[in-house]
Design an enzyme around this catalytic site. Structure first.
Site, PDB file in Angstrom:
ATOM      1  N   ALA A 160       0.848  -1.201   0.000  1.00  0.00           N
ATOM      2  CA  ALA A 160       0.000   0.000   0.000  1.00  0.00           C
ATOM      3  C   ALA A 160       0.879   1.244   0.000  1.00  0.00           C
ATOM      4  O   ALA A 160       0.671   2.185  -0.790  1.00  0.00           O
ATOM      5  CB  ALA A 160      -0.916  -0.001   1.224  1.00  0.00           C
ATOM      6  N   TYR A 161       1.870   1.242   0.883  1.00  0.00           N
ATOM      7  CA  TYR A 161       2.809   2.374   0.973  1.00  0.00           C
ATOM      8  C   TYR A 161       3.575   2.530  -0.339  1.00  0.00           C
ATOM      9  O   TYR A 161       3.687   3.635  -0.877  1.00  0.00           O
ATOM     10  CB  TYR A 161       3.770   2.110   2.137  1.00  0.00           C
ATOM     11  CG  TYR A 161       4.821   3.178   2.369  1.00  0.00           C
ATOM     12  CD1 TYR A 161       4.492   4.379   2.994  1.00  0.00           C
ATOM     13  CD2 TYR A 161       6.142   2.971   1.991  1.00  0.00           C
ATOM     14  CE1 TYR A 161       5.458   5.342   3.223  1.00  0.00           C
ATOM     15  CE2 TYR A 161       7.116   3.939   2.222  1.00  0.00           C
ATOM     16  CZ  TYR A 161       6.764   5.123   2.840  1.00  0.00           C
ATOM     17  OH  TYR A 161       7.734   6.084   3.068  1.00  0.00           O
TER      18      TYR A 161
END
Ligand code: NAD
Length: 254
Positions: A160-161
């Site tokens: 996600a990051y």
């Protein structure tokens, strides 16, 4: 050998530093104030902001505003308050971010995924959409988007990051092209690990993995990040736009 540091001149400029209450953002705010700029730090951490304000106030004109950058209305409110207190914004450092929990893609909690993208990517869009029109009107601006080497390479257990930071790199390229006809530079910074509070969100294995990939073999200091950001925000940086400034200690060469 003693290092000789150049001081860029930002006298009279007004800067917004998101996530400026601690870590890289606080070092950037310190550096910009020392270079003569007025600085507004926007952050969600009230306690850290109180400490930051006490440290920064003796250095120059500084405002500390509570702002959750994943909320479009909060960004609009912080912009109005900043303009009222300091004047039109010339310099924007999109630095606020979270790492989020460690998990594989298959196991990633969708709510956590959305929160990371909301803060790390959508928040950068909200800040740009609110502050860029003023820069266009005055035909001047410098924007630095703090991304990460993760956005170039993709880190395991941090999709996600990594995806949000890759999005920030693409946003930087698009906006850089859109604004290239103005004296507005939009660039991204890709640091490797720095010893800040965001690391508390990572597992020890993740930190060891990331640090092991840094040829210089150490954390980047927040002051080293701030020095590069100050240059990127200065008039010395008058041509480069839509680019990524590497701060990976030799890890990423593309
Ligand atoms: P940090 O946790 O010390 O600082 C991040 C700041 O952002 C905090 O003050 C936090 O309160 C603030 N913040 C979080 N969510 C917010 C929101 N919704 N709205 C406004 N503010 C919010 O971490 P840092 O290392 O100084 O991180 C700064 C930037 O550098 C981040 O974008 C991070 O992804 C990036 N980065 C950090 C590292 C590292 O290893 N430290 C490496 C590469 C990139």
């Amino acid at each position: 050998m003693t290092r000789r540091l150049n001081v860029v001149d930002l006298t009279g400029r007004v800067a917004v530093v998101t996530g400026g209450a601690q870590g890289i953002g606080l070092a950037v705010a310190r550096r910009l104030l020392s270079s003569g700029a007025g600085v507004a730090i926007w952050d969600i951490d009230q306690a850290a902001m109180t400490g930051a304000l006490a440290e920064l106030a003796p250095l120059g004109r500084v405002e500390a505003l509570l702002c959750d950058q994943s909320q479009i209305e909060a960004v609009d409110r912080a912009a109005i308050e900043t303009e009222r207190a300091l004047g039109p914004v010339d310099l924007l450092v999109n630095n606020a971010g979270i790492a989020g929990p460690a998990a594989t893609v298959v196991d990633y909690d969708p709510a956590a995924w959305r929160q990371i993208v909301d803060i790390d990517l959508n928040g950068v869009f909200y800040c740009c959409r609110r502050l860029v029109p003023g820069m266009i009107a005055r035909n001047y601006g410098r924007i630095v988007n703090v991304a990460s080497v993760a956005g170039k390479e993709g880190n395991p257990n941090a999709a996600a990051y990594s995806a949000a930071k890759a999005g920030v790199l693409a946003l930087t390229k698009s906006l850089g092209k859109e604004l290239a006809g103005h004296d507005i530079a939009v660039n991204a910074l890709t640091p490797s690990p720095a010893r800040t509070r965001i690391l508390e969100q990572l597992t020890e294995a993740q930190v060891t993995y990331m640090l092991g990939k840094v040829p210089r073999g150490r954390f980047v200091e927040v002051e080293e990040a701030a020095a590069m950001v100050a240059f990127m925000l200065s008039d010395e940086n008058s041509f480069t736009t839509g680019a990524t400034f590497d701060l990976s200690g030799g890890r990423a060469t593309y």
